[in-house]
Design a protein around this motif. Structure first.
Motif, PDB file in Angstrom:
ATOM      1  N   GLU A   1       7.189   6.870  -5.349  1.00  9.80           N
ATOM      2  CA  GLU A   1       5.884   7.486  -5.618  1.00  9.80           C
ATOM      3  C   GLU A   1       5.738   8.820  -4.890  1.00  9.80           C
ATOM      4  O   GLU A   1       5.215   9.789  -5.448  1.00  9.80           O
ATOM      5  CB  GLU A   1       4.771   6.530  -5.174  1.00  9.80           C
ATOM      6  CG  GLU A   1       3.365   7.042  -5.404  1.00  9.80           C
ATOM      7  CD  GLU A   1       2.947   7.025  -6.869  1.00  9.80           C
ATOM      8  OE1 GLU A   1       1.891   7.612  -7.175  1.00  9.80           O
ATOM      9  OE2 GLU A   1       3.675   6.437  -7.703  1.00  9.80           O
TER      10      GLU A   1
ATOM     11  N   SER B   1       0.140   9.037 -12.245  1.00  7.17           N
ATOM     12  CA  SER B   1      -0.211   8.514 -10.924  1.00  7.17           C
ATOM     13  C   SER B   1      -1.254   7.405 -10.987  1.00  7.17           C
ATOM     14  O   SER B   1      -1.757   6.969  -9.959  1.00  7.17           O
ATOM     15  CB  SER B   1      -0.733   9.655 -10.039  1.00  7.17           C
ATOM     16  OG  SER B   1       0.277  10.616  -9.842  1.00  7.17           O
TER      17      SER B   1
ATOM     18  N   LEU C   1      -1.345   2.500  -9.646  1.00  5.36           N
ATOM     19  CA  LEU C   1      -0.251   2.323  -8.692  1.00  5.36           C
ATOM     20  C   LEU C   1      -0.011   0.853  -8.396  1.00  5.36           C
ATOM     21  O   LEU C   1       1.129   0.383  -8.349  1.00  5.36           O
ATOM     22  CB  LEU C   1      -0.570   3.086  -7.404  1.00  5.36           C
ATOM     23  CG  LEU C   1       0.402   2.903  -6.231  1.00  5.36           C
ATOM     24  CD1 LEU C   1       1.800   3.350  -6.611  1.00  5.36           C
ATOM     25  CD2 LEU C   1      -0.115   3.664  -5.004  1.00  5.36           C
ATOM     26  N   TRP C   2      -1.079   0.107  -8.181  1.00  3.38           N
ATOM     27  CA  TRP C   2      -0.945  -1.310  -7.840  1.00  3.38           C
ATOM     28  C   TRP C   2      -0.265  -2.101  -8.953  1.00  3.38           C
ATOM     29  O   TRP C   2       0.571  -2.972  -8.690  1.00  3.38           O
ATOM     30  CB  TRP C   2      -2.318  -1.911  -7.549  1.00  3.38           C
ATOM     31  CG  TRP C   2      -3.226  -1.972  -8.757  1.00  3.38           C
ATOM     32  CD1 TRP C   2      -4.070  -0.999  -9.203  1.00  3.38           C
ATOM     33  CD2 TRP C   2      -3.336  -3.060  -9.680  1.00  3.38           C
ATOM     34  NE1 TRP C   2      -4.720  -1.400 -10.341  1.00  3.38           N
ATOM     35  CE2 TRP C   2      -4.283  -2.665 -10.663  1.00  3.38           C
ATOM     36  CE3 TRP C   2      -2.742  -4.317  -9.778  1.00  3.38           C
ATOM     37  CZ2 TRP C   2      -4.644  -3.503 -11.723  1.00  3.38           C
ATOM     38  CZ3 TRP C   2      -3.107  -5.150 -10.831  1.00  3.38           C
ATOM     39  CH2 TRP C   2      -4.038  -4.733 -11.792  1.00  3.38           C
TER      40      TRP C   2
ATOM     41  N   PRO D   1      -1.825  -4.602  -2.471  1.00  5.17           N
ATOM     42  CA  PRO D   1      -2.427  -3.966  -1.287  1.00  5.17           C
ATOM     43  C   PRO D   1      -1.404  -3.239  -0.421  1.00  5.17           C
ATOM     44  O   PRO D   1      -1.710  -2.190   0.164  1.00  5.17           O
ATOM     45  CB  PRO D   1      -3.062  -5.140  -0.530  1.00  5.17           C
ATOM     46  CG  PRO D   1      -2.323  -6.349  -0.998  1.00  5.17           C
ATOM     47  CD  PRO D   1      -1.963  -6.078  -2.419  1.00  5.17           C
TER      48      PRO D   1
ATOM     49  N   TYR E   1      -0.506   0.431  -1.623  1.00  4.46           N
ATOM     50  CA  TYR E   1      -1.517   1.421  -1.254  1.00  4.46           C
ATOM     51  C   TYR E   1      -1.436   1.757   0.236  1.00  4.46           C
ATOM     52  O   TYR E   1      -1.612   2.916   0.633  1.00  4.46           O
ATOM     53  CB  TYR E   1      -2.913   0.913  -1.605  1.00  4.46           C
ATOM     54  CG  TYR E   1      -3.242   1.050  -3.068  1.00  4.46           C
ATOM     55  CD1 TYR E   1      -3.449   2.312  -3.637  1.00  4.46           C
ATOM     56  CD2 TYR E   1      -3.346  -0.064  -3.890  1.00  4.46           C
ATOM     57  CE1 TYR E   1      -3.749   2.445  -4.995  1.00  4.46           C
ATOM     58  CE2 TYR E   1      -3.637   0.064  -5.245  1.00  4.46           C
ATOM     59  CZ  TYR E   1      -3.839   1.315  -5.789  1.00  4.46           C
ATOM     60  OH  TYR E   1      -4.125   1.444  -7.120  1.00  4.46           O
TER      61      TYR E   1
ATOM     62  N   GLY F   1      -0.385   5.438   1.316  1.00  3.10           N
ATOM     63  CA  GLY F   1      -1.420   6.113   2.092  1.00  3.10           C
ATOM     64  C   GLY F   1      -0.904   6.567   3.450  1.00  3.10           C
ATOM     65  O   GLY F   1      -1.169   7.698   3.893  1.00  3.10           O
TER      66      GLY F   1
END
Length: 218
Positions: free
Chosen positions: A66, A149, A152-153, A203, A206, A210
């Motif tokens: 990603e 994009s 994502l999950w 989870p 992300y 992040g």
């Protein structure tokens, strides 16, 4: 500063790629050790504990894809063979070396049992790692090509679930085929791994992406 000076400067690795690569190498080494224990989940479902490290490998390679592209994630998977093979070789060397007579017998027998996995289990782990991790990156990148994009999950979860199905088929077949009936083992492992992928990967992806973006901004 002329062109030659610029060309001579070393290429800097993005902080997120450096951190995720170090973490990835650690998970490659510990996954095989954790896999020696079977843990009970819900009801009759059980899975080898190495799945938790493998799910972190899946999340890490997806996060690299990603942030830095599928090609970089693919190289990460291939480089992951280095710590995997070195850890296996060191396990074999330590298993061959004579134990100290001062060792507690129970500890001596336990570590010899853990380190003395059969060649089929080692081979199954190597093949399953290479194929499933490459498949995860390929599926994740293909879904990103369709969705950009977004989601994502979902992209990470689907890639993880499909790659874990292949991982189970390869590992169980190579490691245990002919030793005992493997049908129920494969089905149980698939259900457990797909369920864990659906629960844990969304989870975590992300979180990893992040943190990676935060490292690069800093």
């Amino acid at each position: 500063m002329d062109h030659d000076d610029v060309a001579a400067r070393p290429r800097l690795i993005p902080p997120s790629l450096f951190a995720l690569s170090i973490f990835y190498g650690g998970m490659v080494c510990i996954a095989g050790v954790l896999g020696n224990k079977q843990v009970t989940l819900v009801g009759p479902l059980a899975v080898e504990a190495g799945i938790f490290a493998f799910l972190l490998l899946v999340v890490t390679s997806s996060a690299v894809a990603e942030l830095h592209g599928a090609a970089t994630a693919g190289r990460l998977v291939r480089v992951g063979f280095v710590p995997l093979l070195v850890s296996l070789a060191l396990s074999w060397v330590v298993w061959m070396l004579p134990p100290s007579p001062e060792m507690i017998p129970a500890n001596r027998d336990a570590i010899q049992l853990i380190l003395g996995s059969t060649w089929r289990i080692w081979l199954g782990g190597i093949v399953a790692y290479g194929v499933s991790q490459t498949l995860n990156v390929t599926i994740f990148a293909a879904l990103k090509g369709r969705e950009g994009s977004k989601l994502l999950w979902l992209r990470a979860a689907v890639a993880s679930m499909l790659s874990q199905v292949v991982d189970t088929l390869l590992f169980v077949t190579i490691a245990f085929y002919g030793a005992f009936p493997i049908g129920r083992l494969i089905v149980g492992q698939m259900i457990a791994k797909v369920s864990l992928s659906a629960i844990l990967v969304p989870p975590l992806i992300y979180l990893f992406v992040g943190l990676g973006r935060r490292l690069d901004r800093a």
